[in-house]
Design an enzyme around this catalytic site. Sequence first.
Site, PDB file in Angstrom:
ATOM      1  N   ASP A   1      -8.684   3.334  -4.763  1.00 43.94           N
ATOM      2  CA  ASP A   1      -9.684   3.480  -3.705  1.00 43.94           C
ATOM      3  C   ASP A   1     -10.195   4.912  -3.696  1.00 43.94           C
ATOM      4  O   ASP A   1      -9.588   5.807  -3.126  1.00 43.94           O
ATOM      5  CB  ASP A   1      -9.065   3.123  -2.359  1.00 43.94           C
TER       6      ASP A   1
ATOM      7  N   ASP B   1      -2.199  -1.823  -3.277  1.00 48.17           N
ATOM      8  CA  ASP B   1      -3.444  -1.937  -2.514  1.00 48.17           C
ATOM      9  C   ASP B   1      -3.875  -0.587  -1.948  1.00 48.17           C
ATOM     10  O   ASP B   1      -3.072   0.138  -1.366  1.00 48.17           O
ATOM     11  CB  ASP B   1      -3.217  -2.928  -1.367  1.00 48.17           C
ATOM     12  N   HIS B   2      -5.144  -0.259  -2.110  1.00 46.78           N
ATOM     13  CA  HIS B   2      -5.758   0.955  -1.549  1.00 46.78           C
ATOM     14  C   HIS B   2      -4.999   2.239  -1.874  1.00 46.78           C
ATOM     15  O   HIS B   2      -4.650   3.022  -0.984  1.00 46.78           O
ATOM     16  CB  HIS B   2      -5.956   0.826  -0.041  1.00 46.78           C
TER      17      HIS B   2
ATOM     18  N   SER C   1       0.840  -1.195   0.000  1.00 44.19           N
ATOM     19  CA  SER C   1       0.000   0.000   0.000  1.00 44.19           C
ATOM     20  C   SER C   1       0.875   1.246   0.000  1.00 44.19           C
ATOM     21  O   SER C   1       2.017   1.198   0.467  1.00 44.19           O
ATOM     22  CB  SER C   1      -0.931   0.016   1.223  1.00 44.19           C
TER      23      SER C   1
END
Length: 148
Positions: free
Chosen positions: A107, A85-86, A50
């Site tokens: 996101d 991720d995110h 992330s």
Amino acid sequence: MKKRKMKTMLTEARHFGYGIAAINVSNMETILAILSAADRLDQPVILQVSPMQKQAQGFEYCDIVMMIDMLATHFDHGEYSIHLDHCETVEECILASGAGFDSVMLDKSHEAIDINISEVGRLRKALPSVCVEAELGCVGGAEGTGEG
């Protein structure tokens, strides 16, 4: 250990009816533990990073990709892919893709749904050969902050 495209791994998993663990990593020890387990079990794994980890550890995306790829050479079985991720910006997703991530998650759950969909579309056009995951709707917490 063999690096594979996320799309190939997910297509095979769906066809043969199995799941693939997707585990967030932040340092050499977590990478080694996950690659070792995937090797021992001869299973695919998705290593997720992330933007928060990038900031906390003080590395660039190319650094973590090089570390993962180098450590993977010590294992003979299984396969892996690297996923962002995110991530909250299209630009950061593009940066990670250029560093070797072949899968990214945008996101925009904190945005109105029309803005969210528009931004995901913009990312999809910018990265046509990259797997794109989107966080649509509202997420009930603040990832990694202890809130929620």
